[in-house]
Design a protein around this motif. Structure first.
Motif, PDB file in Angstrom:
ATOM      1  N   VAL A   7     -14.894  71.105  16.550  1.00  0.00           N
ATOM      2  CA  VAL A   7     -15.712  69.907  16.692  1.00  0.00           C
ATOM      3  C   VAL A   7     -16.418  70.005  18.041  1.00  0.00           C
ATOM      4  O   VAL A   7     -15.762  70.093  19.087  1.00  0.00           O
ATOM      5  CB  VAL A   7     -14.843  68.635  16.635  1.00  0.00           C
ATOM      6  CG1 VAL A   7     -15.713  67.389  16.798  1.00  0.00           C
ATOM      7  CG2 VAL A   7     -14.031  68.588  15.342  1.00  0.00           C
ATOM      8  N   THR A   8     -17.732  70.013  18.012  1.00  0.00           N
ATOM      9  CA  THR A   8     -18.523  70.077  19.240  1.00  0.00           C
ATOM     10  C   THR A   8     -19.177  68.722  19.471  1.00  0.00           C
ATOM     11  O   THR A   8     -19.898  68.222  18.611  1.00  0.00           O
ATOM     12  CB  THR A   8     -19.602  71.175  19.135  1.00  0.00           C
ATOM     13  OG1 THR A   8     -18.975  72.409  18.807  1.00  0.00           O
ATOM     14  CG2 THR A   8     -20.352  71.320  20.448  1.00  0.00           C
ATOM     15  N   LEU A   9     -18.862  68.145  20.622  1.00  0.00           N
ATOM     16  CA  LEU A   9     -19.450  66.869  21.024  1.00  0.00           C
ATOM     17  C   LEU A   9     -20.472  67.151  22.120  1.00  0.00           C
ATOM     18  O   LEU A   9     -20.146  67.804  23.113  1.00  0.00           O
ATOM     19  CB  LEU A   9     -18.374  65.926  21.564  1.00  0.00           C
ATOM     20  CG  LEU A   9     -17.158  65.692  20.667  1.00  0.00           C
ATOM     21  CD1 LEU A   9     -16.088  64.920  21.422  1.00  0.00           C
ATOM     22  CD2 LEU A   9     -17.561  64.959  19.425  1.00  0.00           C
ATOM     23  N   THR A  10     -21.693  66.688  21.938  1.00  0.00           N
ATOM     24  CA  THR A  10     -22.742  66.874  22.937  1.00  0.00           C
ATOM     25  C   THR A  10     -23.177  65.500  23.430  1.00  0.00           C
ATOM     26  O   THR A  10     -23.538  64.632  22.624  1.00  0.00           O
ATOM     27  CB  THR A  10     -23.941  67.632  22.333  1.00  0.00           C
ATOM     28  OG1 THR A  10     -23.479  68.890  21.822  1.00  0.00           O
ATOM     29  CG2 THR A  10     -25.012  67.874  23.391  1.00  0.00           C
ATOM     30  N   TYR A  11     -23.101  65.316  24.747  1.00  0.00           N
ATOM     31  CA  TYR A  11     -23.492  64.027  25.323  1.00  0.00           C
ATOM     32  C   TYR A  11     -24.978  63.766  25.094  1.00  0.00           C
ATOM     33  O   TYR A  11     -25.813  64.654  25.287  1.00  0.00           O
ATOM     34  CB  TYR A  11     -23.222  63.983  26.826  1.00  0.00           C
ATOM     35  CG  TYR A  11     -21.782  64.213  27.209  1.00  0.00           C
ATOM     36  CD1 TYR A  11     -20.738  63.662  26.480  1.00  0.00           C
ATOM     37  CD2 TYR A  11     -21.461  64.978  28.326  1.00  0.00           C
ATOM     38  CE1 TYR A  11     -19.415  63.870  26.847  1.00  0.00           C
ATOM     39  CE2 TYR A  11     -20.141  65.177  28.699  1.00  0.00           C
ATOM     40  CZ  TYR A  11     -19.126  64.626  27.951  1.00  0.00           C
ATOM     41  OH  TYR A  11     -17.816  64.831  28.315  1.00  0.00           O
ATOM     42  N   ILE A  12     -25.278  62.527  24.697  1.00  0.00           N
ATOM     43  CA  ILE A  12     -26.676  62.121  24.516  1.00  0.00           C
ATOM     44  C   ILE A  12     -27.025  60.954  25.442  1.00  0.00           C
ATOM     45  O   ILE A  12     -28.130  60.425  25.375  1.00  0.00           O
ATOM     46  CB  ILE A  12     -26.984  61.766  23.045  1.00  0.00           C
ATOM     47  CG1 ILE A  12     -26.064  60.666  22.533  1.00  0.00           C
ATOM     48  CG2 ILE A  12     -26.898  63.016  22.174  1.00  0.00           C
ATOM     49  CD1 ILE A  12     -26.418  60.153  21.139  1.00  0.00           C
ATOM     50  N   LYS A  13     -26.067  60.584  26.286  1.00  0.00           N
ATOM     51  CA  LYS A  13     -26.276  59.524  27.276  1.00  0.00           C
ATOM     52  C   LYS A  13     -25.892  60.081  28.649  1.00  0.00           C
ATOM     53  O   LYS A  13     -25.198  61.094  28.752  1.00  0.00           O
ATOM     54  CB  LYS A  13     -25.409  58.303  26.956  1.00  0.00           C
ATOM     55  CG  LYS A  13     -25.732  57.643  25.630  1.00  0.00           C
ATOM     56  CD  LYS A  13     -27.044  56.878  25.706  1.00  0.00           C
ATOM     57  CE  LYS A  13     -27.462  56.296  24.382  1.00  0.00           C
ATOM     58  NZ  LYS A  13     -27.102  54.946  24.126  1.00  0.00           N
ATOM     59  N   PRO A  14     -26.313  59.426  29.724  1.00  0.00           N
ATOM     60  CA  PRO A  14     -25.976  59.899  31.074  1.00  0.00           C
ATOM     61  C   PRO A  14     -24.455  59.939  31.287  1.00  0.00           C
ATOM     62  O   PRO A  14     -23.705  59.153  30.711  1.00  0.00           O
ATOM     63  CB  PRO A  14     -26.620  58.854  31.988  1.00  0.00           C
ATOM     64  CG  PRO A  14     -27.690  58.215  31.172  1.00  0.00           C
ATOM     65  CD  PRO A  14     -27.181  58.242  29.751  1.00  0.00           C
ATOM     66  N   ARG A  43     -13.574  69.978  28.074  1.00  0.00           N
ATOM     67  CA  ARG A  43     -14.991  69.857  28.404  1.00  0.00           C
ATOM     68  C   ARG A  43     -15.700  71.182  28.195  1.00  0.00           C
ATOM     69  O   ARG A  43     -15.135  72.246  28.400  1.00  0.00           O
ATOM     70  CB  ARG A  43     -15.163  69.463  29.869  1.00  0.00           C
ATOM     71  CG  ARG A  43     -14.676  68.084  30.179  1.00  0.00           C
ATOM     72  CD  ARG A  43     -14.823  67.782  31.658  1.00  0.00           C
ATOM     73  NE  ARG A  43     -14.448  66.392  31.916  1.00  0.00           N
ATOM     74  CZ  ARG A  43     -14.358  65.866  33.107  1.00  0.00           C
ATOM     75  NH1 ARG A  43     -14.616  66.613  34.176  1.00  0.00           N
ATOM     76  NH2 ARG A  43     -14.019  64.615  33.256  1.00  0.00           N
ATOM     77  N   GLN A  44     -16.966  71.080  27.827  1.00  0.00           N
ATOM     78  CA  GLN A  44     -17.814  72.268  27.810  1.00  0.00           C
ATOM     79  C   GLN A  44     -18.164  72.621  29.250  1.00  0.00           C
ATOM     80  O   GLN A  44     -18.158  71.762  30.130  1.00  0.00           O
ATOM     81  CB  GLN A  44     -19.103  72.004  27.029  1.00  0.00           C
ATOM     82  CG  GLN A  44     -18.897  71.793  25.545  1.00  0.00           C
ATOM     83  CD  GLN A  44     -20.213  71.630  24.830  1.00  0.00           C
ATOM     84  OE1 GLN A  44     -21.174  72.362  25.072  1.00  0.00           O
ATOM     85  NE2 GLN A  44     -20.281  70.647  23.949  1.00  0.00           N
ATOM     86  N   GLY A  50     -18.008  68.171  24.912  1.00  0.00           N
ATOM     87  CA  GLY A  50     -16.646  68.655  24.772  1.00  0.00           C
ATOM     88  C   GLY A  50     -16.453  69.396  23.466  1.00  0.00           C
ATOM     89  O   GLY A  50     -17.344  69.423  22.606  1.00  0.00           O
ATOM     90  N   VAL A  51     -15.268  69.984  23.321  1.00  0.00           N
ATOM     91  CA  VAL A  51     -14.911  70.737  22.121  1.00  0.00           C
ATOM     92  C   VAL A  51     -13.486  70.357  21.734  1.00  0.00           C
ATOM     93  O   VAL A  51     -12.621  70.218  22.602  1.00  0.00           O
ATOM     94  CB  VAL A  51     -15.002  72.264  22.369  1.00  0.00           C
ATOM     95  CG1 VAL A  51     -14.535  73.045  21.145  1.00  0.00           C
ATOM     96  CG2 VAL A  51     -16.414  72.666  22.754  1.00  0.00           C
TER      97      VAL A  51
END
Length: 97
Positions: A7-14, A43-44, A50-51
């Motif tokens: 599961v890859t989470l990519t931040y889209i907010k500051p 964290r990535q 994150g992963v």
């Protein structure tokens, strides 16, 4: 047959917005570990998200769990799930297969 999920989470907010939700996110992660679903997380590098390495009975059940992540509930991340069937692994991970 064991199916694992990356599961890859990519931040889209500051990061300031993300940081405000880290304590709740950590509690959510701890529950995933307690339930035996999450195997590793972090964290990535660089810190763009994150992963999570997960094992779950189905992708649908994993999606349901991910909907309860405070990061998702507050629209802080985009999530990508990659399913894979391990064919080889290190000795330390053999119990997963």
């Amino acid at each position: 047959m064991t199916i694992l999920y990356v599961v890859t989470l990519t931040y889209i907010k500051p990061l300031e917005e993300v940081d405000a939700h880290i304590p709740a996110h950590i509690e959510w992660l701890k529950q995933g570990y307690a339930d035996g679903v999450f195997l590793a997380s972090g964290r990535q590098v660089p810190r763009v998200g994150g992963v999570i390495l997960a094992q779950c009975a189905s992708k649908e059940l994993l999606l349901e769990r991910l909907r309860h992540d405070p990061f998702s509930q507050n629209n802080l991340v985009e999530t990508v799930i990659t399913a894979f069937e391990p064919s080889m692994c290190a000795e330390a991970l053999k119990t997963l297969l």
